[in-house]
Enzyme design. Structure first.
Site, mmCIF file in Angstrom:
data_model
loop_
_atom_site.group_PDB
_atom_site.id
_atom_site.type_symbol
_atom_site.label_atom_id
_atom_site.label_comp_id
_atom_site.label_asym_id
_atom_site.label_seq_id
_atom_site.Cartn_x
_atom_site.Cartn_y
_atom_site.Cartn_z
ATOM 1 C CD GLU A 172 8.801 32.662 -14.973
ATOM 2 O OE1 GLU A 172 7.563 32.809 -14.574
ATOM 3 O OE2 GLU A 172 9.500 32.482 -13.909
ATOM 4 C CE1 TYR A 181 5.161 36.775 -12.351
ATOM 5 C CE2 TYR A 181 5.012 35.183 -14.279
ATOM 6 C CZ TYR A 181 5.386 35.250 -13.068
ATOM 7 O OH TYR A 181 6.305 34.594 -12.180
ATOM 8 C CG ASP A 209 4.424 33.854 -8.552
ATOM 9 O OD1 ASP A 209 4.434 34.578 -7.206
ATOM 10 O OD2 ASP A 209 4.912 32.919 -8.771
ATOM 11 C CB CYS A 237 4.722 32.010 2.973
ATOM 12 S SG CYS A 237 3.474 33.163 3.452
ATOM 13 C CB CYS A 240 5.066 31.497 10.925
ATOM 14 S SG CYS A 240 3.637 31.835 9.838
ATOM 15 C CB CYS A 283 9.011 32.588 7.872
ATOM 16 S SG CYS A 283 8.754 34.153 6.645
ATOM 17 C CB CYS A 339 5.123 38.473 8.894
ATOM 18 S SG CYS A 339 3.529 37.831 8.206
HETATM 19 S S1 SF4 Z 1 5.606 34.695 9.123
HETATM 20 FE FE1 SF4 Z 1 4.436 35.615 7.360
HETATM 21 S S2 SF4 Z 1 5.414 35.623 5.647
HETATM 22 FE FE2 SF4 Z 1 6.319 34.015 6.983
HETATM 23 S S3 SF4 Z 1 5.611 32.096 6.574
HETATM 24 FE FE3 SF4 Z 1 4.377 33.126 8.076
HETATM 25 S S4 SF4 Z 1 2.528 34.223 7.157
HETATM 26 FE FE4 SF4 Z 1 4.332 33.612 5.717
#
Ligand code: SF4
Length: 348
Positions: A45, A128, A146, A198, A205, A208, A214
């Site tokens: 870290e 952090y 972060d 992301c 996406c 994701c 989202c």
């Molecule tokens: S859906 Fe939303 S959280 Fe997922 S990668 Fe795309 S922008 Fe990022």
């Protein structure tokens, strides 16, 4: 109707796609009862602050091979640790690293405190890092935010307040999502999502686990987020560095004062850095100026160093610095800007 993002979906994704990192105990090993070594988590870290994973890996491996425990690191010579850190930048981190290792070794019997407050009291450990080590090493539910996490939160919630003003609200959003179960894995899962899916440009996406939750995906605003306040232009400072070599091959170097930029690191003696640097030769010599200047960008300014070189006889004494025999001189021990100066002088 959009679903709320849920930690469980992200953890499922993490179980299948966690990055393999040398300081990490992956989800499978963790489920089998293996626990991360707080020393390795803390070291990673500190190294990762302001630095990327690929840049950190070789340093992490070299440090842990040479100093496998915090007690070993605490017993190291300052100069050896500074040399091993050379090239990683932000050298105050290396000085604090040693201070922290010595506090853990001497005041805590070589064992990292297993609480957020205890970690926060250690030198060089800010909120952090304390949160990250508490979560990852000790599975304490702590909010870890972060740059990756900020980006994910801004997108999931379609938050358009620019950074850095948005930090508190993004932290609240991250806190609201942090689960009580598996907080260490969850902290690493959000970081991995930001680092691999992301991403700042062209987020994937389609892959994701939070797409259905989202808001930026729904609004089509992923590419605009997170918004950032315009950056201030960095000023340019100038300086002069003197690279003197004795006829037997020894180089004239000086250790910079502990406080300040590049504190505690070896470097070429030189002028102050500013608008109009004044000559400050460390030894009487016939100095030649080489054509190229060494350029380096620090957090708050760009530096342009004029380089002067000279060959000096054996019997001449410097007014600053010490000659280091060529057999003891390793350019890799120099911080990057001083290494750039050396490379230019050697080629010039
Ligand atoms: S859906 Fe939303 S959280 Fe997922 S990668 Fe795309 S922008 Fe990022």
């Amino acid at each position: 109707m959009r679903d709320a993002p849920r930690a469980a979906e992200l953890l499922e994704w993490y179980d299948r796609h966690a990055r393999d990192l040398p300081w990490r105990i992956g989800p499978r090993a963790r489920a089998a009862g293996l626990r991360p070594d707080p020393y390795r988590v803390w070291l990673s870290e500190i190294m990762l602050q302001q630095t990327t994973v690929p840049a950190v890996k070789p340093y992490f491996e070299a440090f842990t091979a040479r100093w496998p425990t915090v007690v070993d690191l605490a017993a190291a010579e300052d100069a050896d640790v500074m040399a091993a850190w050379a090239g990683l930048g932000y050298y105050a981190r290396a000085r604090n690293l040693l201070k922290c290792a010595r506090v853990v070794a001497e005041e805590h019997g070589g064992v990292f405190p297993a609480s957020h407050e205890g970690l926060l009291a250690l030198p060089g450990v800010g909120p952090y890092t304390a949160g990250a080590v508490a979560a990852i090493a000790f599975d304490i539910p702590a909010t870890v935010v972060d740059g990756n996490v900020e980006r994910v939160m801004a997108r999931v919630h379609d938050e358009h307040t620019p950074l850095p003003q948005a930090k508190p609200v993004l932290t609240e959003m991250a806190a609201a999502l942090t689960p009580d179960a598996r907080p260490g894995d969850y902290a690493q899962a959000v970081m991995d999502l930001g680092a691999t899916i992301c991403t700042p440009r062209n987020p994937a996406c389609g892959l994701c686990p939070w797409r259905g939750a989202c808001a930026a995906w729904e609004a089509g605003t992923m590419a605009e987020l997170p918004k950032k306040a315009p950056k201030k232009r960095k000023p340019v400072r100038h300086g002069i560095a003197y690279l003197a070599r004795r006829v037997d091959g020894a180089w004239l170097l000086e250790r910079r004062p502990d406080k300040g930029l590049l504190g505690g690191m070896l470097g070429w003696p030189g002028s102050d850095w500013g608008d109009d640097p004044q000559e400050a030769p460390p030894i009487r010599a016939e100095w030649k100026t080489i054509e190229a200047e060494a350029r380096h960008t620090f957090t708050h300014f760009h530096l342009r160093l004029t380089l002067r070189t000279a060959l000096v006889p054996m019997d001449r004494a410097p007014c600053r610095g010490d000659f280091i025999e060529s057999s003891d001189f390793r350019p890799g021990d120099l911080p990057t800007v001083m290494r750039k100066a050396f490379d230019l002088a050697r080629g010039g």
